[in-house]
Design a protein around this motif. Structure first.
Motif, PDB file in Angstrom:
ATOM      1  N   ASP A 137       0.831  -1.218   0.000  1.00  0.00           N
ATOM      2  CA  ASP A 137       0.000   0.000   0.000  1.00  0.00           C
ATOM      3  C   ASP A 137       0.860   1.261   0.000  1.00  0.00           C
ATOM      4  O   ASP A 137       0.382   2.345   0.286  1.00  0.00           O
ATOM      5  CB  ASP A 137      -0.972  -0.020   1.187  1.00  0.00           C
ATOM      6  CG  ASP A 137      -0.251   0.112   2.540  1.00  0.00           C
ATOM      7  OD1 ASP A 137       1.004   0.197   2.565  1.00  0.00           O
ATOM      8  OD2 ASP A 137      -0.945   0.137   3.569  1.00  0.00           O
ATOM      9  N   GLY A 138       2.129   1.100  -0.297  1.00  0.00           N
ATOM     10  CA  GLY A 138       3.052   2.240  -0.301  1.00  0.00           C
ATOM     11  C   GLY A 138       3.822   2.336   0.988  1.00  0.00           C
ATOM     12  O   GLY A 138       4.824   3.043   1.072  1.00  0.00           O
ATOM     13  N   GLN A 139       3.346   1.617   2.001  1.00  0.00           N
ATOM     14  CA  GLN A 139       3.985   1.691   3.308  1.00  0.00           C
ATOM     15  C   GLN A 139       4.222   0.324   3.926  1.00  0.00           C
ATOM     16  O   GLN A 139       5.238   0.088   4.573  1.00  0.00           O
ATOM     17  CB  GLN A 139       3.088   2.509   4.247  1.00  0.00           C
ATOM     18  CG  GLN A 139       3.862   3.217   5.300  1.00  0.00           C
ATOM     19  CD  GLN A 139       2.944   4.069   6.176  1.00  0.00           C
ATOM     20  OE1 GLN A 139       1.728   4.086   6.004  1.00  0.00           O
ATOM     21  NE2 GLN A 139       3.534   4.753   7.119  1.00  0.00           N
ATOM     22  N   ARG A 140       3.261  -0.578   3.719  1.00  0.00           N
ATOM     23  CA  ARG A 140       3.347  -1.900   4.331  1.00  0.00           C
ATOM     24  C   ARG A 140       2.881  -2.959   3.344  1.00  0.00           C
ATOM     25  O   ARG A 140       2.090  -2.672   2.437  1.00  0.00           O
ATOM     26  CB  ARG A 140       2.441  -1.994   5.563  1.00  0.00           C
ATOM     27  CG  ARG A 140       2.798  -1.063   6.674  1.00  0.00           C
ATOM     28  CD  ARG A 140       1.789  -1.192   7.806  1.00  0.00           C
ATOM     29  NE  ARG A 140       1.816  -0.022   8.670  1.00  0.00           N
ATOM     30  CZ  ARG A 140       2.682   0.170   9.655  1.00  0.00           C
ATOM     31  NH1 ARG A 140       3.575  -0.742   9.899  1.00  0.00           N
ATOM     32  NH2 ARG A 140       2.657   1.263  10.387  1.00  0.00           N
ATOM     33  N   LEU A 141       3.346  -4.169   3.592  1.00  0.00           N
ATOM     34  CA  LEU A 141       2.896  -5.306   2.802  1.00  0.00           C
ATOM     35  C   LEU A 141       1.801  -6.014   3.612  1.00  0.00           C
ATOM     36  O   LEU A 141       2.062  -6.535   4.688  1.00  0.00           O
ATOM     37  CB  LEU A 141       4.076  -6.247   2.549  1.00  0.00           C
ATOM     38  CG  LEU A 141       3.982  -7.202   1.381  1.00  0.00           C
ATOM     39  CD1 LEU A 141       3.813  -6.467   0.054  1.00  0.00           C
ATOM     40  CD2 LEU A 141       5.227  -8.073   1.316  1.00  0.00           C
ATOM     41  N   VAL A 142       0.586  -5.987   3.068  1.00  0.00           N
ATOM     42  CA  VAL A 142      -0.577  -6.532   3.784  1.00  0.00           C
ATOM     43  C   VAL A 142      -0.972  -7.840   3.103  1.00  0.00           C
ATOM     44  O   VAL A 142      -1.190  -7.872   1.891  1.00  0.00           O
ATOM     45  CB  VAL A 142      -1.760  -5.549   3.712  1.00  0.00           C
ATOM     46  CG1 VAL A 142      -2.942  -6.077   4.518  1.00  0.00           C
ATOM     47  CG2 VAL A 142      -1.346  -4.175   4.183  1.00  0.00           C
ATOM     48  N   THR A 143      -1.055  -8.924   3.873  1.00  0.00           N
ATOM     49  CA  THR A 143      -1.276 -10.238   3.259  1.00  0.00           C
ATOM     50  C   THR A 143      -2.680 -10.768   3.541  1.00  0.00           C
ATOM     51  O   THR A 143      -3.155 -10.746   4.678  1.00  0.00           O
ATOM     52  CB  THR A 143      -0.228 -11.236   3.782  1.00  0.00           C
ATOM     53  OG1 THR A 143       1.046 -10.817   3.284  1.00  0.00           O
ATOM     54  CG2 THR A 143      -0.509 -12.652   3.291  1.00  0.00           C
ATOM     55  N   HIS A 144      -3.321 -11.218   2.477  1.00  0.00           N
ATOM     56  CA  HIS A 144      -4.638 -11.850   2.563  1.00  0.00           C
ATOM     57  C   HIS A 144      -4.518 -13.271   2.036  1.00  0.00           C
ATOM     58  O   HIS A 144      -3.870 -13.510   1.020  1.00  0.00           O
ATOM     59  CB  HIS A 144      -5.654 -11.088   1.703  1.00  0.00           C
ATOM     60  CG  HIS A 144      -5.882  -9.695   2.172  1.00  0.00           C
ATOM     61  ND1 HIS A 144      -6.925  -9.352   3.000  1.00  0.00           N
ATOM     62  CD2 HIS A 144      -5.181  -8.547   1.946  1.00  0.00           C
ATOM     63  CE1 HIS A 144      -6.856  -8.058   3.267  1.00  0.00           C
ATOM     64  NE2 HIS A 144      -5.814  -7.542   2.645  1.00  0.00           N
ATOM     65  N   THR A 145      -5.168 -14.199   2.724  1.00  0.00           N
ATOM     66  CA  THR A 145      -5.244 -15.569   2.218  1.00  0.00           C
ATOM     67  C   THR A 145      -6.579 -15.735   1.506  1.00  0.00           C
ATOM     68  O   THR A 145      -7.637 -15.494   2.094  1.00  0.00           O
ATOM     69  CB  THR A 145      -5.109 -16.576   3.369  1.00  0.00           C
ATOM     70  OG1 THR A 145      -3.796 -16.436   3.936  1.00  0.00           O
ATOM     71  CG2 THR A 145      -5.274 -18.002   2.870  1.00  0.00           C
ATOM     72  N   ALA A 146      -6.516 -16.119   0.238  1.00  0.00           N
ATOM     73  CA  ALA A 146      -7.733 -16.330  -0.555  1.00  0.00           C
ATOM     74  C   ALA A 146      -8.062 -17.816  -0.549  1.00  0.00           C
ATOM     75  O   ALA A 146      -7.185 -18.656  -0.718  1.00  0.00           O
ATOM     76  CB  ALA A 146      -7.505 -15.847  -1.978  1.00  0.00           C
ATOM     77  N   VAL A 147      -9.325 -18.142  -0.338  1.00  0.00           N
ATOM     78  CA  VAL A 147      -9.787 -19.531  -0.340  1.00  0.00           C
ATOM     79  C   VAL A 147     -10.412 -19.816  -1.710  1.00  0.00           C
ATOM     80  O   VAL A 147     -11.204 -19.011  -2.208  1.00  0.00           O
ATOM     81  CB  VAL A 147     -10.807 -19.756   0.791  1.00  0.00           C
ATOM     82  CG1 VAL A 147     -11.365 -21.171   0.748  1.00  0.00           C
ATOM     83  CG2 VAL A 147     -10.159 -19.482   2.142  1.00  0.00           C
ATOM     84  N   ILE A 148     -10.027 -20.935  -2.301  1.00  0.00           N
ATOM     85  CA  ILE A 148     -10.527 -21.281  -3.634  1.00  0.00           C
ATOM     86  C   ILE A 148     -11.779 -22.154  -3.484  1.00  0.00           C
ATOM     87  O   ILE A 148     -11.770 -23.137  -2.739  1.00  0.00           O
ATOM     88  CB  ILE A 148      -9.458 -22.060  -4.429  1.00  0.00           C
ATOM     89  CG1 ILE A 148      -8.168 -21.240  -4.539  1.00  0.00           C
ATOM     90  CG2 ILE A 148      -9.987 -22.430  -5.817  1.00  0.00           C
ATOM     91  CD1 ILE A 148      -6.961 -22.067  -4.965  1.00  0.00           C
ATOM     92  N   GLY A 149     -12.832 -21.800  -4.199  1.00  0.00           N
ATOM     93  CA  GLY A 149     -14.059 -22.600  -4.147  1.00  0.00           C
ATOM     94  C   GLY A 149     -15.269 -21.725  -4.341  1.00  0.00           C
ATOM     95  O   GLY A 149     -15.162 -20.494  -4.376  1.00  0.00           O
ATOM     96  N   ASN A 150     -16.415 -22.368  -4.478  1.00  0.00           N
ATOM     97  CA  ASN A 150     -17.671 -21.629  -4.601  1.00  0.00           C
ATOM     98  C   ASN A 150     -18.402 -21.715  -3.270  1.00  0.00           C
ATOM     99  O   ASN A 150     -18.708 -22.805  -2.789  1.00  0.00           O
ATOM    100  CB  ASN A 150     -18.537 -22.236  -5.711  1.00  0.00           C
ATOM    101  CG  ASN A 150     -17.872 -22.042  -7.058  1.00  0.00           C
ATOM    102  OD1 ASN A 150     -17.407 -20.953  -7.371  1.00  0.00           O
ATOM    103  ND2 ASN A 150     -17.786 -23.104  -7.835  1.00  0.00           N
TER     104      ASN A 150
END
Ligand SMILES: [Fe+2]
Ligand SMILES: [Fe+2]
Length: 271
Positions: free
Chosen positions: A243-256
Motif C-alpha cells: 500500500d506504499g507503506q506496508r505489505l498486507v497479506t490476505h489468504t484467498a480460499v478457492i471454491g464456490n
C-alpha cells in the motif's frame, strides 16, 4: 501493487493424481480461474516451488499449459520436488532463472517492491540448504538497494513450525539467514512455500510466512512426532498488497461458497 503467491502445485504428467488422490491439475485450473476472477488483478504472480512432483519435462509441459491464462508477469522458484534445469528448459523466456547459475536466485527491480528470490534446494532431498555462496549473494544483493522495500521469496521456510514431520525436513543455514536479514531492515517479508498452510513468525526483524497450496494442505498436527499426513481442506493462495507503506497479506480460499450477503438493506442493519 498487488502480488499473488501460488505455491506447491505438485503437478504430475498426464494429470495423474498426486499420491493417487489429489487432482492437482484440476485444482491448479481452479486456482488460476479464481485469480483471473479477482476484482483487483494482481500485478505479478510469484510461484514459490514444488511446482511439479518429480521435476520431469512432461510435468513442466503441463504446468506451462495450465498457467497460460495468467496474463500478468510470473516469477518462479524451485522447491524440493523441482529440478533446476528442467524448470529453465520449460520457461526459456524467463531469463531471470539464469541470473545466478547454477542456483535459481535472482533480483527483480521492475516494481516498487523489489523481489529477491532464494534457491534453497539440495537436489534429490526433501530438506533445504542455504550455503555460504547463496547467503553471500543475498547479503550483497540486499546491500545494493537498502532503501527499496523488498520481498524475499524462497521455498523452504527458515523456521520451525511445530508440524513435526515437516520440521524434520528443515533448512540448513536458517540461523545464518536470520543474521543476514537483521542487517537489511528493508526486507518487508520472507514469503515461503513448502508447508502447504498459512503460517507466520517474526524472523530477523522482519516477518517470515508460508502460503496454502491450491491443492492439498499439510494436516494440522503440532506433535513433535506427528505423522506425514495431508488433508483436503479448502485450498488457497495469498495476495500481498503493497500500500506504499506496508505489505498486507490476505489468504484467498478457492471454491464456490454462498454469498456475498449484504449486512444492511437501505442503510439499516439486518436483524
Ligand atoms: Fe510441497
Ligand atoms: Fe516442498
Amino acid at each position: 501493487m498487488l502480488f499473488c503467491q501460488i505455491t506447491d502445485t505438485h503437478l504430475k504428467a498426464e494429470r495423474k493424481p498426486a499420491y493417487g488422490i489429489v487432482d492437482t491439475a484440476t485444482m491448479l485450473e481452479r486456482c488460476v480461474e479464481s485469480v483471473m476472477q479477482l476484482k483487483q488483478k494482481p500485478d505479478v504472480v510469484l510461484l514459490t516451488g514444488d511446482l511439479v512432483d518429480y521435476g520431469r519435462d512432461d510435468e513442466y509441459a503441463l504446468l506451462t499449459t495450465l498457467l497460460k491464462p495468467l496474463t500478468m508477469p510470473m516469477y518462479l522458484i524451485p522447491g524440493n520436488h523441482d529440478e533446476r534445469e528442467a524448470l529453465r528448459r520449460a520457461f526459456p523466456e524467463h531469463t531471470y532463472l539464469r541470473q545466478c547459475a547454477p542456483f535459481v536466485q535472482y533480483a527483480i527491480d521492475d516494481y516498487p517492491v523489489r523481489v529477491v528470490a532464494l534457491d534453497t534446494l539440495i537436489p534429490g532431498q526433501g530438506g533445504g540448504r542455504l550455503c555460504d555462496e547463496r547467503l553471500q549473494w543475498l547479503d550483497n544483493t540486499l546491500a545494493q538497494k537498502p532503501e527499496t522495500p523488498t520481498l524475499v521469496v524462497m521455498h523452504h521456510p527458515p523456521f520451525r513450525t511445530g508440524l513435526g514431520h515437516m520440521d524434520r525436513l528443515g533448512l540448513e543455514g536458517a540461523d545464518e539467514l536470520e543474521a543476514v536479514i537483521f542487517r537489511h531492515p528493508q526486507v518487508e517479508r520472507l514469503a515461503c512455500g513448502h508447508l502447504h498452510r498459512s503460517i507466520l513468525v517474526r524472523f530477523g526483524g522482519s516477518i517470515a510466512s508460508t502460503c496454502p497450496s491450491p491443492a492439498h494442505q499439510i494436516a494440522l498436527d503440532l506433535s513433535a512426532d506427528g505423522p506425514d499426513n495431508y488433508v483436503l481442506e479448502p485450498p488457497g493462495y495469498q495476495l500481498h498488497l503493497w500500500d506504499g507503506q506496508r505489505l498486507v497479506t490476505h489468504t484467498a480460499v478457492i471454491g464456490n461458497f454462498p454469498g456475498p450477503y449484504p449486512f444492511r438493506i437501505g442503510g439499516k442493519l439486518i436483524d
